[in-house]
Design a protein around this motif. Structure first.
Motif, PDB file in Angstrom:
ATOM      1  N   SER A   5      47.903 -29.044   8.009  1.00 16.14           N
ATOM      2  CA  SER A   5      49.242 -29.603   8.216  1.00 16.14           C
ATOM      3  C   SER A   5      49.659 -30.447   7.017  1.00 16.14           C
ATOM      4  CB  SER A   5      49.324 -30.394   9.522  1.00 16.14           C
ATOM      5  OG  SER A   5      48.460 -31.496   9.511  1.00 16.14           O
ATOM      6  N   GLU A  34      45.058 -20.922  12.614  1.00 11.81           N
ATOM      7  CA  GLU A  34      46.208 -21.794  12.862  1.00 11.81           C
ATOM      8  C   GLU A  34      47.424 -21.030  12.359  1.00 11.81           C
ATOM      9  OE1 GLU A  34      46.478 -25.956  11.622  1.00 11.81           O
ATOM     10  OE2 GLU A  34      44.292 -26.036  11.584  1.00 11.81           O
ATOM     11  N   TRP A  36      51.249 -20.898  11.149  1.00 10.49           N
ATOM     12  CA  TRP A  36      52.331 -21.701  10.573  1.00 10.49           C
ATOM     13  C   TRP A  36      53.444 -20.762  10.130  1.00 10.49           C
ATOM     14  CZ3 TRP A  36      52.611 -27.036  10.028  1.00 10.49           C
ATOM     15  CH2 TRP A  36      51.476 -27.731  10.456  1.00 10.49           C
ATOM     16  N   SER A  48      56.970 -25.052  10.410  1.00  4.17           N
ATOM     17  CA  SER A  48      56.471 -25.532  11.698  1.00  4.17           C
ATOM     18  C   SER A  48      55.172 -24.818  12.061  1.00  4.17           C
ATOM     19  CB  SER A  48      57.520 -25.318  12.787  1.00  4.17           C
ATOM     20  OG  SER A  48      57.894 -23.960  12.856  1.00  4.17           O
ATOM     21  N   GLU A  49      54.398 -25.476  12.908  1.00  6.97           N
ATOM     22  CA  GLU A  49      53.143 -24.887  13.376  1.00  6.97           C
ATOM     23  C   GLU A  49      53.473 -24.031  14.589  1.00  6.97           C
ATOM     24  OE1 GLU A  49      48.546 -26.040  14.565  1.00  6.97           O
ATOM     25  OE2 GLU A  49      49.970 -27.643  14.159  1.00  6.97           O
ATOM     26  N   THR A  50      53.778 -22.774  14.300  1.00  2.00           N
ATOM     27  CA  THR A  50      54.174 -21.846  15.354  1.00  2.00           C
ATOM     28  C   THR A  50      53.963 -20.423  14.871  1.00  2.00           C
ATOM     29  OG1 THR A  50      55.951 -21.259  16.881  1.00  2.00           O
ATOM     30  CG2 THR A  50      56.602 -21.697  14.620  1.00  2.00           C
ATOM     31  N   GLU A  63      41.682 -22.128   4.734  1.00  2.00           N
ATOM     32  CA  GLU A  63      42.301 -23.388   4.290  1.00  2.00           C
ATOM     33  C   GLU A  63      42.054 -23.655   2.807  1.00  2.00           C
ATOM     34  OE1 GLU A  63      41.409 -28.067   4.980  1.00  2.00           O
ATOM     35  OE2 GLU A  63      41.349 -26.808   6.766  1.00  2.00           O
TER      36      GLU A  63
END
Length: 103
Positions: A5, A34, A36, A48-50, A63
């Motif tokens: 994030s 994850e 994003w 956004s984290e979606t 990452e």
């Protein structure tokens, strides 16, 4: 706050609206499972984290690869050729990322 994030927050701060002029696309990122999404339209960027239903391009990486590409330490195309980044959808869009989010 996860490192992921934090990376996306920095990307949002570095967003270059001039480079994104005329770009109306949705970049989906799958980073260590994850999801994003960066929606770019009319010179604006919403991160956004979606997970988006219909992204223009989906980029899958870990990452460390995301951090190194966004910091400029690793060339995105080189990472792709080495198999560190997988892309599906409009892969040509991926080449615009470093201009839209300069290091």
């Amino acid at each position: 706050m996860s490192n992921v994030s934090g990376i996306f927050q920095k990307m949002g701060e570095r967003f270059d609206s001039d480079a994104a002029s005329g770009v109306d696309e949705i970049f989906q990122f799958d980073i260590d499972d994850e999801m994003w999404c960066a929606t770019i339209a009319d010179g604006t960027c919403d991160i956004s984290e979606t997970e988006h239903d219909d992204p223009s391009v989906t980029l899958t990486m870990d990452e460390e690869t995301l951090a190194n590409v966004m910091s400029g330490e690793l060339d995105g195309m080189q990472a792709f050729m080495e198999g560190k980044i997988k892309a599906s959808g409009n892969m040509m869009l991926a080449t615009q990322l470093t201009a839209i989010f300069p290091a």
